[in-house]
Design a protein around this motif. Structure first.
Motif, PDB file in Angstrom:
ATOM      1  N   ALA A   1       0.571  -4.498  -0.590  1.00 61.17           N
ATOM      2  CA  ALA A   1      -0.434  -4.114  -1.591  1.00 61.17           C
ATOM      3  C   ALA A   1       0.105  -4.235  -3.009  1.00 61.17           C
ATOM      4  O   ALA A   1      -0.666  -4.408  -3.960  1.00 61.17           O
ATOM      5  CB  ALA A   1      -0.903  -2.684  -1.332  1.00 61.17           C
ATOM      6  N   MET A   2       1.425  -4.153  -3.163  1.00 58.90           N
ATOM      7  CA  MET A   2       2.013  -4.218  -4.513  1.00 58.90           C
ATOM      8  C   MET A   2       1.643  -5.518  -5.220  1.00 58.90           C
ATOM      9  O   MET A   2       1.498  -5.554  -6.435  1.00 58.90           O
ATOM     10  CB  MET A   2       3.535  -4.084  -4.420  1.00 58.90           C
ATOM     11  N   ARG A   3       1.513  -6.587  -4.451  1.00 53.87           N
ATOM     12  CA  ARG A   3       1.150  -7.867  -5.065  1.00 53.87           C
ATOM     13  C   ARG A   3      -0.219  -7.782  -5.731  1.00 53.87           C
ATOM     14  O   ARG A   3      -0.428  -8.311  -6.832  1.00 53.87           O
ATOM     15  CB  ARG A   3       1.186  -8.988  -4.009  1.00 53.87           C
ATOM     16  N   GLY A   4      -1.149  -7.109  -5.083  1.00 52.38           N
ATOM     17  CA  GLY A   4      -2.484  -6.954  -5.636  1.00 52.38           C
ATOM     18  C   GLY A   4      -2.498  -6.140  -6.922  1.00 52.38           C
ATOM     19  O   GLY A   4      -3.303  -6.404  -7.826  1.00 52.38           O
ATOM     20  N   TRP A   5      -1.573  -5.195  -7.041  1.00 51.33           N
ATOM     21  CA  TRP A   5      -1.530  -4.352  -8.248  1.00 51.33           C
ATOM     22  C   TRP A   5      -1.123  -5.150  -9.486  1.00 51.33           C
ATOM     23  O   TRP A   5      -1.230  -4.656 -10.603  1.00 51.33           O
ATOM     24  CB  TRP A   5      -0.532  -3.199  -8.059  1.00 51.33           C
ATOM     25  N   LEU A   6      -0.620  -6.351  -9.286  1.00 55.68           N
ATOM     26  CA  LEU A   6      -0.175  -7.177 -10.414  1.00 55.68           C
ATOM     27  C   LEU A   6      -1.322  -7.995 -11.005  1.00 55.68           C
ATOM     28  O   LEU A   6      -1.168  -8.598 -12.067  1.00 55.68           O
ATOM     29  CB  LEU A   6       0.945  -8.128  -9.971  1.00 55.68           C
ATOM     30  N   ASN A   7      -2.454  -8.034 -10.306  1.00 53.84           N
ATOM     31  CA  ASN A   7      -3.591  -8.830 -10.782  1.00 53.84           C
ATOM     32  C   ASN A   7      -4.484  -7.987 -11.670  1.00 53.84           C
ATOM     33  O   ASN A   7      -4.763  -6.830 -11.360  1.00 53.84           O
ATOM     34  CB  ASN A   7      -4.416  -9.343  -9.596  1.00 53.84           C
TER      35      ASN A   7
END
Lengths: 348, 348
Positions: A53-59
């Motif tokens: 989920a951390m990847r999504g927080w970067l968008n």
């Protein structure tokens, strides 16, 4: 040693990645550690959870949680130790779980304690690794996704992608405990062997075993179709499982790790076989674990019992050192982690 | 006139269409009408229902119902009149509903009566057209899809594609009766006007009004997002609505008429925005009306009441003559029908 003499190494978001986040997207900073004001606590980070989920927080996109801002310390949940406290609910030496961020120390003032989900945890119920896995967010995600959305019945066939990952391993073991037939999907023979031999899954399909492996595996291991599919990966595997649904099947959409490094996490194509939902009167439903916060304690008590009596195992993959964060995170998207990925910032 | 002196004109499947079914895919045959054996009935077809699902029955693919075989009389539900009976449950002159097929007469032997769903209907509760629309399969589909899967609550926003079609008109009017805010999606200003002015929808979006019309319409008419989406069309419109879901939204997958003339009814692409289900903890579920057969009588009683008191209208689009069947069916896929499409084989 006073807290003010400590320094705090931090990882901050430097710029937003279009696809894969690499070292150039992060800044490493060091600043003095402050003292908590009245009602606040200072926590020393021990181990952080690294999650897809951390990847999504970067968008910079609308999601269930605001994006991490440019310049902000990267958001991360983790376990730490209270090293200074002006809050009667926390004593120096307490072990805590909460949103600590990718940094060595987290100063949490009184009005942030609830927002950051800071709670004391009991290391007699589980190790730090277990608290970040089976008893932590992945475990809670698996528990409520399977039990509340999936509603498993004994004898049903449950398929789980990302089976050796943090959520997958919990879902599979829990489904076995609930009397289901469990088929995993994982990448590589080592993970598949482990899932079957160590965790007791009935079968595991190696999606890296070549063209058609998933289709053939589902045909072999799910002769009566799939009653519950717990999806952590999306993409082609979701489509393959859609084609094998049983009547009244339930699909839990937990994630789509195969798509997270696409621009804006947007799948290149949607599940073409979604009309299988119609033919089979089936249901596809998304889950966000935070919705179940008021029931975590119930799930934790049940899962801690399974850990104690050996019916549930917790496999962790621990990377050491805050400076390795950029590469450590990417192990998830390459499928290189084996078990719940975590970053040890300081030894306990 | 004895039944044996009658002839029966029939439409049979000649070959399977790859895409659109045209006249070359059908054979017209004429054969003598037989006499029912003990327990059987002979029904004269009055009006047949023409439905999007019929296109799916032409594909040699696993579905909720077996495909129509090559050489077989095309399957169709309809209303007819009993003209000969050796079954005490049916008298000559009774009006019946059932699977009659695209033919002038249907000889139904005792062991086929249940399979063909032959039931007496009461023309005091509704006209033939209403029995094929609001009180028939489209109405039942709309009723159970909305009520059982959608579970509407007063004040919620309900969006319906194919809003002027058979299922759509029922769903929208029923949702209004249940206290929802209702937004239709239909093709062309005439249908949109009718849906708003005659049926009382709160708004209707004309998907033929140019690039971006659906997106702009949803933004304007669903400022708080979409709580329930009743999908009859699939394709790009489904994707647009997915992008506008409210928390805990429910999507009822009833059909995907935009995709039915693709090879094997297989969508060219799936709904790319399906991860909106995750972000919004939303649910997408398929419905097949036959599952609710034991509760049709409850829905029919409720809907007949709304027809009587004028709270529900039934718009029918009737084409005349069995020989027009190939072209009449295709009106559905071109969006040329305005209201429930039906084929009058014989005047009452």
């Amino acid at each position: 040693m006073s807290a003010t003499s400590l320094t705090n190494r931090q990882v901050r978001l430097a710029k937003r990645p279009e696809t894969t986040a690499t070292r150039e997207h992060w800044n490493f900073t060091t600043e003095p550690v402050g003292e908590p004001a009245e009602g606040g606590v200072l926590v020393k980070t021990l181990t952080l959870s690294l999650d897809p989920a951390m990847r999504g927080w970067l968008n910079d996109a609308k999601s269930y949680i605001p994006p991490v801002a440019i310049g902000e310390v990267m958001r991360a949940g983790g376990v730490g130790r209270v090293v200074a406290s002006k809050n009667p609910a926390f004593a120096v030496g307490d072990t805590v779980y909460g949103t600590l961020g990718v940094q060595e120390y987290m100063l949490i003032e009184q009005d942030q304690i609830k927002r950051n989900g800071l709670v004391k945890i009991d290391l007699r119920a589980g190790t730090i690794g277990q608290w970040l896995n089976v008893l932590g967010m992945p475990g809670m995600t698996g528990y409520f996704g399977l039990m509340d959305v999936g509603q498993p019945k004994p004898g049903e066939t449950v398929v789980i992608s990302g089976a050796a990952g943090a959520v997958g391993q919990t879902v599979g073991q829990l489904a076995k405990i609930k009397g289901c037939r469990v088929v995993g999907i994982a990448g590589g023979a080592a993970k598949c062997d482990w899932v079957v031999k160590e965790l007791g899954f009935d079968a595991c399909i190696d999606y890296k075993a070549g063209e058609g492996a998933v289709r053939a595996g589902l045909k072999e291991h799910c002769p009566k179709g799939v009653d519950i599919y717990f999806d952590n990966v999306g993409g082609d595997i979701l489509d393959q499982v859609l084609a094998k649904l049983a009547r009244k099947a339930r699909i839990i959409i937990c994630g789509a790790i195969s798509q997270y490094n696409n621009a804006n996490s947007m799948p290149a194509t949607g599940p073409r076989n979604y009309l299988s939902l119609l033919v089979n009167r089936a249901r596809m439903e998304g889950i966000v674990v935070f919705d179940y916060a008021d029931r975590y304690h119930i799930a934790i008590a049940e899962m801690a019992g399974y850990l104690k009596d050996g019916r549930m195992k917790s496999k962790e993959d621990t990377v050491k050192g805050i400076d390795t964060f950029p590469e450590a995170l990417n192990k998830l998207f390459a499928g290189e982690n084996f078990g719940k990925l975590m970053l040890e910032v300081a030894a306990d």
